[in-house]
Design a protein around this motif. Sequence first.
Motif, PDB file in Angstrom:
ATOM      1  N   VAL A   1      38.644  31.448  35.805  1.00  0.00           N
ATOM      2  CA  VAL A   1      39.729  31.396  36.793  1.00  0.00           C
ATOM      3  C   VAL A   1      40.460  32.732  36.854  1.00  0.00           C
ATOM      4  O   VAL A   1      40.735  33.276  37.930  1.00  0.00           O
ATOM      5  CB  VAL A   1      40.711  30.254  36.462  1.00  0.00           C
ATOM      6  CG1 VAL A   1      41.953  30.339  37.344  1.00  0.00           C
ATOM      7  CG2 VAL A   1      40.037  28.897  36.645  1.00  0.00           C
ATOM      8  N   LEU A   2      40.793  33.287  35.685  1.00  0.00           N
ATOM      9  CA  LEU A   2      41.517  34.558  35.641  1.00  0.00           C
ATOM     10  C   LEU A   2      40.664  35.706  36.174  1.00  0.00           C
ATOM     11  O   LEU A   2      41.172  36.600  36.854  1.00  0.00           O
ATOM     12  CB  LEU A   2      41.949  34.851  34.201  1.00  0.00           C
ATOM     13  CG  LEU A   2      42.960  33.870  33.603  1.00  0.00           C
ATOM     14  CD1 LEU A   2      43.240  34.204  32.141  1.00  0.00           C
ATOM     15  CD2 LEU A   2      44.255  33.867  34.397  1.00  0.00           C
ATOM     16  N   LEU A   3      39.367  35.674  35.876  1.00  0.00           N
ATOM     17  CA  LEU A   3      38.474  36.723  36.370  1.00  0.00           C
ATOM     18  C   LEU A   3      38.392  36.698  37.896  1.00  0.00           C
ATOM     19  O   LEU A   3      38.444  37.738  38.560  1.00  0.00           O
ATOM     20  CB  LEU A   3      37.085  36.547  35.761  1.00  0.00           C
ATOM     21  CG  LEU A   3      36.014  37.572  36.178  1.00  0.00           C
ATOM     22  CD1 LEU A   3      36.424  38.970  35.746  1.00  0.00           C
ATOM     23  CD2 LEU A   3      34.656  37.194  35.581  1.00  0.00           C
TER      24      LEU A   3
ATOM     25  N   LEU B   1      47.241  45.743  36.805  1.00  0.00           N
ATOM     26  CA  LEU B   1      45.796  45.543  36.645  1.00  0.00           C
ATOM     27  C   LEU B   1      45.355  45.866  35.223  1.00  0.00           C
ATOM     28  O   LEU B   1      44.507  45.170  34.653  1.00  0.00           O
ATOM     29  CB  LEU B   1      45.030  46.418  37.645  1.00  0.00           C
ATOM     30  CG  LEU B   1      45.089  45.975  39.107  1.00  0.00           C
ATOM     31  CD1 LEU B   1      44.355  46.980  39.994  1.00  0.00           C
ATOM     32  CD2 LEU B   1      44.462  44.591  39.276  1.00  0.00           C
ATOM     33  N   HIS B   2      45.930  46.919  34.657  1.00  0.00           N
ATOM     34  CA  HIS B   2      45.587  47.281  33.281  1.00  0.00           C
ATOM     35  C   HIS B   2      45.944  46.139  32.328  1.00  0.00           C
ATOM     36  O   HIS B   2      45.171  45.800  31.416  1.00  0.00           O
ATOM     37  CB  HIS B   2      46.332  48.557  32.884  1.00  0.00           C
ATOM     38  CG  HIS B   2      46.079  48.978  31.463  1.00  0.00           C
ATOM     39  ND1 HIS B   2      44.897  49.577  31.066  1.00  0.00           N
ATOM     40  CD2 HIS B   2      46.850  48.866  30.347  1.00  0.00           C
ATOM     41  CE1 HIS B   2      44.958  49.830  29.764  1.00  0.00           C
ATOM     42  NE2 HIS B   2      46.127  49.410  29.309  1.00  0.00           N
TER      43      HIS B   2
ATOM     44  N   GLU C   1      42.434  47.277  47.274  1.00  0.00           N
ATOM     45  CA  GLU C   1      41.539  48.281  47.851  1.00  0.00           C
ATOM     46  C   GLU C   1      41.674  48.338  49.368  1.00  0.00           C
ATOM     47  O   GLU C   1      41.522  49.401  49.976  1.00  0.00           O
ATOM     48  CB  GLU C   1      40.090  47.957  47.472  1.00  0.00           C
ATOM     49  CG  GLU C   1      39.762  48.262  46.012  1.00  0.00           C
ATOM     50  CD  GLU C   1      38.363  47.805  45.643  1.00  0.00           C
ATOM     51  OE1 GLU C   1      37.650  47.310  46.557  1.00  0.00           O
ATOM     52  OE2 GLU C   1      37.979  47.956  44.474  1.00  0.00           O
ATOM     53  N   ASN C   2      41.963  47.190  49.982  1.00  0.00           N
ATOM     54  CA  ASN C   2      42.080  47.137  51.433  1.00  0.00           C
ATOM     55  C   ASN C   2      43.491  47.419  51.937  1.00  0.00           C
ATOM     56  O   ASN C   2      43.731  47.425  53.142  1.00  0.00           O
ATOM     57  CB  ASN C   2      41.641  45.755  51.951  1.00  0.00           C
ATOM     58  CG  ASN C   2      40.169  45.495  51.675  1.00  0.00           C
ATOM     59  OD1 ASN C   2      39.365  46.425  51.644  1.00  0.00           O
ATOM     60  ND2 ASN C   2      39.813  44.230  51.463  1.00  0.00           N
ATOM     61  N   ALA C   3      44.430  47.638  51.006  1.00  0.00           N
ATOM     62  CA  ALA C   3      45.815  47.906  51.411  1.00  0.00           C
ATOM     63  C   ALA C   3      45.898  49.277  52.089  1.00  0.00           C
ATOM     64  O   ALA C   3      45.169  50.212  51.756  1.00  0.00           O
ATOM     65  CB  ALA C   3      46.729  47.863  50.201  1.00  0.00           C
TER      66      ALA C   3
ATOM     67  N   THR D   1      42.582  40.114  43.569  1.00  0.00           N
ATOM     68  CA  THR D   1      43.700  41.070  43.576  1.00  0.00           C
ATOM     69  C   THR D   1      43.198  42.489  43.796  1.00  0.00           C
ATOM     70  O   THR D   1      43.756  43.252  44.597  1.00  0.00           O
ATOM     71  CB  THR D   1      44.481  40.993  42.255  1.00  0.00           C
ATOM     72  OG1 THR D   1      44.979  39.658  42.087  1.00  0.00           O
ATOM     73  CG2 THR D   1      45.656  41.964  42.264  1.00  0.00           C
ATOM     74  N   GLU D   2      42.144  42.860  43.103  1.00  0.00           N
ATOM     75  CA  GLU D   2      41.587  44.210  43.245  1.00  0.00           C
ATOM     76  C   GLU D   2      41.059  44.445  44.650  1.00  0.00           C
ATOM     77  O   GLU D   2      41.223  45.529  45.228  1.00  0.00           O
ATOM     78  CB  GLU D   2      40.491  44.434  42.212  1.00  0.00           C
ATOM     79  CG  GLU D   2      41.013  44.543  40.789  1.00  0.00           C
ATOM     80  CD  GLU D   2      39.914  44.728  39.767  1.00  0.00           C
ATOM     81  OE1 GLU D   2      40.141  45.402  38.752  1.00  0.00           O
ATOM     82  OE2 GLU D   2      38.813  44.182  39.988  1.00  0.00           O
TER      83      GLU D   2
END
Length: 363
Positions: free
Chosen positions: A193-195, A223-224, A206-208, A201-202
């Motif tokens: 689930v977390l992965l 993210l870190h 990236e699309n922001a 989120t990533e």
Amino acid sequence: MSSHTVGPRLRRLLAPPLLLLPLLLVLRPWQVAGHGGKYSREQNEPERPPKREPGGEFRMEKLNQLWGKAQRLQLSPVELSELHADLKIQERDEFAWKKLKAEGLDEDGEKEAQLIRNLNVILAKYGLDGRKDTRALSSNSLNDGTEQDSLEDPRLEKLWHKAQTSGKFSREELDKLWREFQHHREKVREYNVLLEALSRTEELQENAISPSDMSRGQEEAGLHSRHAELRDKLRGIDQGYDRLRRVSHQGYGAGAEFEEPRVLDLWDLARASNFTEKELEALREELKHFEVKVEKHSHFQKQLEISHQKLKHVERLGDPEHVSRNRERYAQLEEKTKELGYKVKKHLQDLSSRISRARHNEL
């Protein structure tokens, strides 16, 4: 304008009709004041938090909705008691976060993101996320559950089959080993689930479109932190699998420190941290007390399941008095199991946080 200067005709127009007087008398004060406009007390006092609906389990409406959905899905009594404890912890953490946010102490939004991740884990764990629940349906028969639940991993299924047919385990030891397998499965579910949440989120980041340097820095820090959390969980999963493989082949040794899977996990993590010998000894004693608490909770879970099956039986065949007694007994067990479940998970959360801090300080 003074009442002495108002003419009789005007006073008659201002006076409420007689038919309205009984209505005004029976209306509650806040119902009358509700029409006071911007100068009424309600309009000038801070808004009060919404009250819990009668019979509501939680103060937050969204958690009540999840609880209602779980009951409609007809989860087993033990699953419901586990879910209840998880939602109580979630509610406590969300109220704590709201206080932090009001004080401006979650500027990067990481604590809010952690709450969302925790809730997503709960949704997936109990099949409340709208996806098809791949877990095996519970049987109505009274058994230990080991024949009806999938481990969702061919490697684990193979290990479990080997342990069952090895002749190295007593019935009690097989029950204990099965709990370890179930615990490992839950850890893998949580990791997945977390992965998935991290991947989404990533992708969004990236699309922001041209984020500011400050927001970019906060996002990278978040993210870190999540990558570190996932690495810790993956390391725990690998260690857990190695242990299951070893125990499945060799059986349980006589000198095992603890028996409960969650306590074993905590003890393994603690020994790999930078605790002093004195701190480690104190933690060992606390874990022993915690294990007793876990075992007591497990006992009540078993009694709750038995009581549930008995209640279903007497509702079909029993007389009203017999049904009433069994319902009362079941309600008492249900309440006690919920209470113990919350205490166990609260204590587990506290122990996990302390050990995790020690590990990160070491790094």
